[in-house]
Design a protein around this motif. Structure first.
Motif, PDB file in Angstrom:
ATOM      1  N   LEU A  25       0.823  -1.212   0.000  1.00  0.00           N
ATOM      2  CA  LEU A  25       0.000   0.000   0.000  1.00  0.00           C
ATOM      3  C   LEU A  25       0.855   1.260   0.000  1.00  0.00           C
ATOM      4  O   LEU A  25       0.588   2.189  -0.760  1.00  0.00           O
ATOM      5  N   GLU A  26       1.876   1.306   0.827  1.00  0.00           N
ATOM      6  CA  GLU A  26       2.728   2.496   0.907  1.00  0.00           C
ATOM      7  C   GLU A  26       3.355   2.820  -0.447  1.00  0.00           C
ATOM      8  O   GLU A  26       3.344   3.973  -0.893  1.00  0.00           O
ATOM      9  N   PRO A  44       2.247   8.852   6.987  1.00  0.00           N
ATOM     10  CA  PRO A  44       3.368   7.916   6.830  1.00  0.00           C
ATOM     11  C   PRO A  44       3.678   7.116   8.088  1.00  0.00           C
ATOM     12  O   PRO A  44       4.156   5.997   8.003  1.00  0.00           O
ATOM     13  N   LEU A  45       3.364   7.684   9.246  1.00  0.00           N
ATOM     14  CA  LEU A  45       3.622   6.981  10.495  1.00  0.00           C
ATOM     15  C   LEU A  45       2.763   5.719  10.607  1.00  0.00           C
ATOM     16  O   LEU A  45       3.254   4.641  10.941  1.00  0.00           O
ATOM     17  N   ASN A  46       1.473   5.862  10.310  1.00  0.00           N
ATOM     18  CA  ASN A  46       0.541   4.732  10.383  1.00  0.00           C
ATOM     19  C   ASN A  46       0.360   4.012   9.057  1.00  0.00           C
ATOM     20  O   ASN A  46      -0.350   3.007   9.001  1.00  0.00           O
ATOM     21  N   LYS A  47       0.941   4.557   7.990  1.00  0.00           N
ATOM     22  CA  LYS A  47       0.775   4.021   6.629  1.00  0.00           C
ATOM     23  C   LYS A  47      -0.708   3.852   6.326  1.00  0.00           C
ATOM     24  O   LYS A  47      -1.183   2.771   5.981  1.00  0.00           O
ATOM     25  N   GLN A  68      -2.883  -1.453   5.375  1.00  0.00           N
ATOM     26  CA  GLN A  68      -2.481  -2.823   5.075  1.00  0.00           C
ATOM     27  C   GLN A  68      -1.844  -3.401   6.330  1.00  0.00           C
ATOM     28  O   GLN A  68      -0.858  -2.860   6.818  1.00  0.00           O
ATOM     29  N   PRO A  69      -2.420  -4.469   6.866  1.00  0.00           N
ATOM     30  CA  PRO A  69      -1.831  -5.073   8.074  1.00  0.00           C
ATOM     31  C   PRO A  69      -0.375  -5.466   7.830  1.00  0.00           C
ATOM     32  O   PRO A  69      -0.025  -5.941   6.747  1.00  0.00           O
ATOM     33  N   GLN A  70       0.436  -5.251   8.823  1.00  0.00           N
ATOM     34  CA  GLN A  70       1.860  -5.584   8.739  1.00  0.00           C
ATOM     35  C   GLN A  70       2.087  -6.991   9.271  1.00  0.00           C
ATOM     36  O   GLN A  70       2.661  -7.173  10.333  1.00  0.00           O
ATOM     37  N   THR A  71       1.607  -7.965   8.520  1.00  0.00           N
ATOM     38  CA  THR A  71       1.763  -9.362   8.915  1.00  0.00           C
ATOM     39  C   THR A  71       2.401 -10.119   7.766  1.00  0.00           C
ATOM     40  O   THR A  71       2.479  -9.628   6.649  1.00  0.00           O
TER      41      THR A  71
END
Length: 106
Positions: A25-26, A44-47, A68-71
């Motif tokens: 996503l970023e 940008p901190l939380n994307k 977008q989950p960071q998994t």
């Protein structure tokens, strides 16, 4: 005491995602310039990309936040629809279709 924000959380399945998570996503937000275009807001901190999207009646919009989950298994996006307790099936489809089209996921 402040009342918590109402929202509905939708999930958008990333059809072409695999265990290596091809969609980012970023990168999509930055490469397409979404972070610079009003009425989009990129954190940008939380994307997190926040913007209004039209619901099914085509005359009303709702504020949504896309993350977008960071998994390891990042095969979906979270789409939070703010200020509502529920969304109809037609509104859900309209919102997710717009996110799909905007991010060129199809």
């Amino acid at each position: 005491m402040e009342e918590p924000s109402k929202y509905v959380l939708l999930r958008l399945k990333l059809e072409n995602a695999n265990k290596y998570c091809l969609f980012n996503l970023e990168k999509a937000v930055c490469n397409h310039g979404f972070f610079m275009m009003a009425p989009n807001a990129w954190c940008p901190l939380n994307k997190c990309l926040t913007r209004p999207l039209r619901i099914a009646d085509h005359s009303t919009s709702s504020l949504v936040s896309i993350t977008q989950p960071q998994t390891q298994s990042c095969d979906f996006l979270n789409v939070k629809v703010h200020g509502v307790d529920s969304v109809s099936v037609a509104d859900k489809d309209a919102i997710l279709d717009q996110v799909t089209r905007m991010l060129r996921l199809s």
